[in-house]
Design a protein around this motif. Structure first.
Motif, PDB file in Angstrom:
ATOM      1  N   GLU A   1      -5.455   2.932   7.314  1.00 22.00           N
ATOM      2  CA  GLU A   1      -6.072   1.596   7.279  1.00 22.00           C
ATOM      3  C   GLU A   1      -5.967   1.005   5.869  1.00 22.00           C
ATOM      4  O   GLU A   1      -5.686  -0.178   5.697  1.00 22.00           O
ATOM      5  N   VAL A   2      -6.218   1.840   4.874  1.00 21.25           N
ATOM      6  CA  VAL A   2      -6.130   1.367   3.488  1.00 21.25           C
ATOM      7  C   VAL A   2      -4.708   0.882   3.206  1.00 21.25           C
ATOM      8  O   VAL A   2      -4.495  -0.216   2.678  1.00 21.25           O
ATOM      9  N   VAL A   3      -3.727   1.699   3.608  1.00 21.49           N
ATOM     10  CA  VAL A   3      -2.322   1.354   3.325  1.00 21.49           C
ATOM     11  C   VAL A   3      -1.931   0.077   4.065  1.00 21.49           C
ATOM     12  O   VAL A   3      -1.263  -0.803   3.529  1.00 21.49           O
ATOM     13  N   ARG A   4      -2.385  -0.033   5.306  1.00 24.09           N
ATOM     14  CA  ARG A   4      -2.074  -1.220   6.114  1.00 24.09           C
ATOM     15  C   ARG A   4      -2.553  -2.494   5.416  1.00 24.09           C
ATOM     16  O   ARG A   4      -1.972  -3.552   5.561  1.00 24.09           O
ATOM     17  N   HIS A   5      -3.647  -2.357   4.667  1.00 24.27           N
ATOM     18  CA  HIS A   5      -4.162  -3.528   3.962  1.00 24.27           C
ATOM     19  C   HIS A   5      -3.681  -3.559   2.511  1.00 24.27           C
ATOM     20  O   HIS A   5      -4.298  -4.168   1.654  1.00 24.27           O
ATOM     21  N   ASN A   6      -2.581  -2.866   2.285  1.00 27.85           N
ATOM     22  CA  ASN A   6      -1.909  -2.874   0.981  1.00 27.85           C
ATOM     23  C   ASN A   6      -2.718  -2.272  -0.159  1.00 27.85           C
ATOM     24  O   ASN A   6      -2.557  -2.660  -1.311  1.00 27.85           O
ATOM     25  N   GLY A   7      -3.571  -1.310   0.152  1.00 30.04           N
ATOM     26  CA  GLY A   7      -4.290  -0.589  -0.899  1.00 30.04           C
ATOM     27  C   GLY A   7      -3.560   0.713  -1.245  1.00 30.04           C
ATOM     28  O   GLY A   7      -2.699   1.181  -0.502  1.00 30.04           O
ATOM     29  N   ALA A   8      -3.915   1.265  -2.404  1.00 24.42           N
ATOM     30  CA  ALA A   8      -3.382   2.575  -2.789  1.00 24.42           C
ATOM     31  C   ALA A   8      -4.435   3.612  -2.434  1.00 24.42           C
ATOM     32  O   ALA A   8      -5.617   3.418  -2.712  1.00 24.42           O
ATOM     33  N   VAL A   9      -4.010   4.705  -1.819  1.00 20.11           N
ATOM     34  CA  VAL A   9      -4.976   5.732  -1.446  1.00 20.11           C
ATOM     35  C   VAL A   9      -4.442   7.099  -1.877  1.00 20.11           C
ATOM     36  O   VAL A   9      -3.252   7.378  -1.744  1.00 20.11           O
ATOM     37  N   ILE A  10      -5.343   7.884  -2.456  1.00 22.09           N
ATOM     38  CA  ILE A  10      -4.971   9.237  -2.860  1.00 22.09           C
ATOM     39  C   ILE A  10      -5.802  10.198  -2.034  1.00 22.09           C
ATOM     40  O   ILE A  10      -7.035  10.087  -2.010  1.00 22.09           O
TER      41      ILE A  10
ATOM     42  N   VAL B   1      -8.269  16.455   8.692  1.00 25.20           N
ATOM     43  CA  VAL B   1      -7.059  15.866   8.100  1.00 25.20           C
ATOM     44  C   VAL B   1      -6.705  14.551   8.818  1.00 25.20           C
ATOM     45  O   VAL B   1      -6.350  13.561   8.177  1.00 25.20           O
ATOM     46  N   LEU B   2      -6.845  14.553  10.136  1.00 18.16           N
ATOM     47  CA  LEU B   2      -6.486  13.330  10.867  1.00 18.16           C
ATOM     48  C   LEU B   2      -7.475  12.201  10.570  1.00 18.16           C
ATOM     49  O   LEU B   2      -7.096  11.027  10.537  1.00 18.16           O
ATOM     50  N   ARG B   3      -8.723  12.548  10.339  1.00 20.32           N
ATOM     51  CA  ARG B   3      -9.689  11.507   9.956  1.00 20.32           C
ATOM     52  C   ARG B   3      -9.305  10.917   8.602  1.00 20.32           C
ATOM     53  O   ARG B   3      -9.347   9.705   8.404  1.00 20.32           O
ATOM     54  N   ILE B   4      -8.989  11.810   7.673  1.00 24.24           N
ATOM     55  CA  ILE B   4      -8.565  11.318   6.359  1.00 24.24           C
ATOM     56  C   ILE B   4      -7.326  10.436   6.545  1.00 24.24           C
ATOM     57  O   ILE B   4      -7.228   9.339   5.982  1.00 24.24           O
ATOM     58  N   GLY B   5      -6.409  10.927   7.384  1.00 26.65           N
ATOM     59  CA  GLY B   5      -5.176  10.174   7.635  1.00 26.65           C
ATOM     60  C   GLY B   5      -5.463   8.810   8.227  1.00 26.65           C
ATOM     61  O   GLY B   5      -4.842   7.809   7.855  1.00 26.65           O
TER      62      GLY B   5
ATOM     63  N   GLY C   1       0.821  -1.209   0.000  1.00 31.32           N
ATOM     64  CA  GLY C   1       0.000   0.000   0.000  1.00 31.32           C
ATOM     65  C   GLY C   1       0.851   1.254   0.000  1.00 31.32           C
ATOM     66  O   GLY C   1       2.026   1.225   0.372  1.00 31.32           O
ATOM     67  N   PHE C   2       0.283   2.350  -0.434  1.00 29.10           N
ATOM     68  CA  PHE C   2       0.941   3.661  -0.346  1.00 29.10           C
ATOM     69  C   PHE C   2      -0.131   4.739  -0.326  1.00 29.10           C
ATOM     70  O   PHE C   2      -1.289   4.482  -0.659  1.00 29.10           O
ATOM     71  N   CYS C   3       0.298   5.920   0.101  1.00 29.09           N
ATOM     72  CA  CYS C   3      -0.630   7.055   0.166  1.00 29.09           C
ATOM     73  C   CYS C   3      -0.020   8.243  -0.574  1.00 29.09           C
ATOM     74  O   CYS C   3       1.083   8.671  -0.252  1.00 29.09           O
ATOM     75  N   ILE C   4      -0.740   8.726  -1.576  1.00 34.82           N
ATOM     76  CA  ILE C   4      -0.337   9.966  -2.242  1.00 34.82           C
ATOM     77  C   ILE C   4      -1.109  11.081  -1.563  1.00 34.82           C
ATOM     78  O   ILE C   4      -2.345  11.049  -1.562  1.00 34.82           O
ATOM     79  N   TRP C   5      -0.408  12.019  -0.993  1.00 39.68           N
ATOM     80  CA  TRP C   5      -1.070  13.101  -0.255  1.00 39.68           C
ATOM     81  C   TRP C   5      -0.874  14.411  -1.024  1.00 39.68           C
ATOM     82  O   TRP C   5       0.218  14.957  -1.069  1.00 39.68           O
TER      83      TRP C   5
ATOM     84  N   SER D   1     -10.750   0.369  -1.860  1.00 44.08           N
ATOM     85  CA  SER D   1      -9.617  -0.236  -1.174  1.00 44.08           C
ATOM     86  C   SER D   1      -9.922  -1.690  -0.890  1.00 44.08           C
ATOM     87  O   SER D   1     -11.032  -2.173  -1.081  1.00 44.08           O
ATOM     88  N   SER D   2      -8.903  -2.359  -0.381  1.00 46.58           N
ATOM     89  CA  SER D   2      -9.101  -3.750   0.001  1.00 46.58           C
ATOM     90  C   SER D   2      -9.420  -3.829   1.481  1.00 46.58           C
ATOM     91  O   SER D   2      -9.060  -4.755   2.152  1.00 46.58           O
ATOM     92  N   LEU D   3     -10.054  -2.811   1.988  1.00 45.33           N
ATOM     93  CA  LEU D   3     -10.407  -2.812   3.406  1.00 45.33           C
ATOM     94  C   LEU D   3     -11.506  -3.818   3.716  1.00 45.33           C
ATOM     95  O   LEU D   3     -12.039  -4.463   2.830  1.00 45.33           O
ATOM     96  N   VAL D   4     -11.841  -3.896   4.992  1.00 50.47           N
ATOM     97  CA  VAL D   4     -12.935  -4.769   5.379  1.00 50.47           C
ATOM     98  C   VAL D   4     -14.194  -4.366   4.620  1.00 50.47           C
ATOM     99  O   VAL D   4     -14.343  -3.239   4.193  1.00 50.47           O
TER     100      VAL D   4
END
Ligand code: ADP
Ligand code: ADP
Length: 628
Positions: free
Chosen positions: A464-473, A455-459, A397-401, A597-600
């Motif tokens: 969570e998305v990144v932890r499950h190996n998803g890409a998040v923008i 911002v912290l909610r988005i974070g 996973g990764f996060c583009i901010w 995402s590949s989240l729950v």
């Protein structure tokens, strides 16, 4: 509690024990349930556990003002005993707290842990604590960043602990200081060498620990910290599985003890090392191994290390006699292939070939590329655990901010990146500040606090998305550096990519997609970033985009290139610039439908819906929704 004469006595002479006696429990629980409560952070829960069981002896409470000030200034408690790290209980609000009254302390899940008789409520200064204890106010330091979220007051008073935090993982390796001491006594040696770690143990560490125990004919206490460690560290489940395998196969059971320490680390380099020595003394160790860069976090905003590599050894050695713990100092261990053995770097003849790999190199050059770690570097059992925890980078996973002024072009570029990534076969979640403010952050205002919360909610969702190996923008103004740094910590340094959409204010104002600049100029709305609210450009962005020069597609392409460079996208697959070189499977799926995402499951559905709605909603929201 009597001390066994075999082992070094605890620091201060006796182990603190704050647990309530059985007879008192029922009555205290009944009373506690009537009291106002303070909900502890995960860090404070760890601290409470070590206070309760004597891990921090002679400290028997969260620090009051006198102890606190002397600790941050001089590394001593008010009575003069060395104690280099403040252990405090921050609270945001003092409503319901009164000097002389009891308060219930509860876990983040609201379980009753302890009762404190409040004796002190005092304000503290974040910058002062950061400068004195961590010697930096740079929010790249994990504790400096985290402190920004702590409450304004510290509270202190005698504690009565009703139950220790529950640990359902590895219960066979969880012991109080008293229990560790009993196990050490059974092993029969007076000398005990503790090894602190927050990383997987490789062959260099094996050599180091074995040498240290042999040098003093002592028992080796492998004592990894499994409370909070540095953000981005290998998770403790992976680590502990690998420590267990190592200890079972490669260490002498007659002189080795593995036990987990629920310590919330502070990453304060030298001060932390000294603290680690004191804590280990309470568990029965009279020696501590200190190597290079002990308890050092990554680098500061200028790319420099926060602490010198041997400062921890120097500080610990200086106070060794006073704290009664001898320090076993080692330089880096390197591998000598010609002799198939490890040696300290400075003992290796210049002509001899030597090999070494840092933890980061092991992750980047081997695990990230799906290559097995070399056998000279790590044991196969450790390698297997790490390979499970670290899939090749293009599957992580990764996060583009994206950050920048309103109308800079964040959402536009984010949309293009999202589509390109889906074309590329990645699952994508898009968290657009505008959209998030219509559900997850609905009702938040544009004050600093409201913006930070958004911002912290988005974070949080992104992490969570990144932890499950998803890409998040994420596309959000996110005007404050300190808040972005907190998000970096939530997500992990390696997976967090800050893209500064650097469009000049005049251009943004001309574009004024939502008409907010016009309204701000007409004094119809207040607190618009760039006009009458600040925007702090990122100090060290991973990429800067110029939307005056490059089209949205070109900007998005630059992000895609960066992802390729960093290994998050494979070079040999997916879209090229024209976007036609896509696998059949990917071609079949509609980008927007795939874009979740590949989240729950509930999250997956939720974010899929958000993305499906994205286009129309952005138009619908129209004017006033600013993005943070
Ligand atoms: P910490 O953050 O507590 O220092 P680490 O797990 O990185 O956690 O290190 C544990 C101990 O091992 C530290 O004292 C460190 O200096 C030492 N150490 C780490 N890597 C090496 C190495 N390659 N050779 C020798 N000592 C090392
Ligand atoms: P933000 O999300 O930063 O508030 P938007 O993406 O909603 O900004 O709006 C940016 C506006 O600027 C859009 O109307 C977009 O078409 C326009 N624009 C012009 N050039 C660019 C560019 N190179 N990149 C992004 N947007 C651009």
């Amino acid at each position: 509690m009597t001390n066994d004469p075999l082992l070094i006595p605890p620091y201060g002479g006796r182990l603190v024990d704050l647990m309530v006696e059985d007879e008192e429990r029922a009555e205290l629980i009944a009373r506690a349930n009537q009291l106002s409560s303070v909900r502890l952070s995960p860090r404070s829960v760890c601290d409470l556990e070590l206070l309760a069981t004597g891990g921090f002896s002679p400290l028997d409470r969260f620090m009051g003002r006198c102890d606190y000030l002397r600790v941050i200034g001089e590394m001593r408690l008010a009575d003069g005993a060395i104690f280099p790290i403040p252990v405090t209980l921050p609270v945001g609000e003092t409503d319901g707290l009164q000097i002389g009254r009891e308060v219930a302390l509860r876990s983040p899940k609201n379980e009753l842990l302890a009762v404190m008789l409040v004796e002190e409520i005092y304000e503290w200064d974040r910058m002062q604590e950061a400068a004195e204890v961590y010697r930096t106010t740079d929010s790249r330091h994990p504790l400096v960043a985290e402190m920004a979220s702590w409450g304004r007051f510290y509270i202190s008073g005698p504690l009565r602990v009703l139950s220790l935090p529950k640990h359902y993982d590895f219960p066979e390796l969880r012991h109080t200081p008293q229990q560790v001491r009993a196990l050490l006594v059974r092993l029969g040696r007076a000398n005990v060498v503790a090894f602190q770690t927050r990383n997987p143990m490789h062959r260099a560490h094996e050599e180091l620990t074995r040498r240290a125990a042999q040098a003093v004919d002592g028992t080796l206490l492998i004592h990894p910290s499994v409370g909070l460690t540095n953000p981005g560290d290998v998770d403790h489940y992976t680590r502990v599985r690998s420590y267990k395998a190592l200890v079972e196969r490669y260490y002498d059971p007659r002189r080795t003890l593995l036990s987990l320490l629920p310590l919330a680390m502070r990453m304060a380099g030298p001060r932390s090392a000294l603290w680690h020595a004191i804590i280990r003394r309470n568990y029965g160790a009279n020696y501590l191994i200190v190597g290079r860069d002990h308890a050092s976090p990554g680098r500061n905003a200028k790319g420099e290390p926060f602490y010198g590599p041997y400062e921890a050894q120097q500080l610990c050695s200086r106070f060794s006699e006073e704290i009664g713990v001898r320090i076993l100092c080692y330089a880096d261990m390197v591998y000598l292939p010609a002799e198939d053995r490890y040696e300290e770097r400075h003992r290796v003849p210049r002509s001899a070939k030597s090999l070494a790999l840092s933890g980061t190199e092991a992750r980047e050059r081997y695990l990230a590329c799906g290559r097995p770690l070399p056998a000279w570097f790590t044991r196969p059992e450790v390698m297997r655990e790490l390979a499970r925890a670290y899939p090749p980078k293009h599957q992580r996973g990764f996060c583009i901010w994206l950050t920048g002024l309103p109308s800079a072009g964040k959402s536009t570029i984010a949309d293009v990146i999202a589509v390109k990534l889906v074309e590329h076969g990645r699952r994508v979640t898009l968290l657009d500040g505008d959209v998030v403010r219509t559900h997850l952050s609905k009702g938040l205002d544009f004050s600093r606090e409201g913006r930070d919360t958004n911002v912290l909610r988005i974070g949080f969702v992104a992490s969570e998305v990144v932890r499950h190996n998803g890409a998040v923008i994420c596309a959000a103004i996110s005007p404050y550096q300190a808040t972005r740094d907190r998000v970096r910590l939530m997500i992990g340094e390696e997976s967090f990519i800050v893209v500064f959409v650097n469009t000049p204010l005049e251009v943004c104002e001309r574009r004024d997609v939502k008409g907010i600049y016009a309204r701000a100029r007409a004094s119809q709305i207040k607190g618009v970033t760039g006009i009458d609210a600040p925007y702090e450009p990122p100090a060290d962005p991973d990429l800067v985009l110029d939307t005056c020069q490059d089209s949205p597609e070109e900007c998005a392409q630059k992000v895609i290139e960066l992802l390729r460079e960093r290994g998050f996208l494979r070079n040999d697959s997916g879209v090229r610039d024209g976007g036609h070189d896509v696998h059949d499977k990917d071609r079949r799926a509609s980008p927007l439908r795939l874009a979740s995402s590949s989240l729950v499951r509930p999250f997956t559905l939720f974010w899929t819906a958000v993305i499906d709605l994205l286009g129309p909603v952005r138009e619908l929201i129209g004017s006033l929704f600013d993005k943070i």
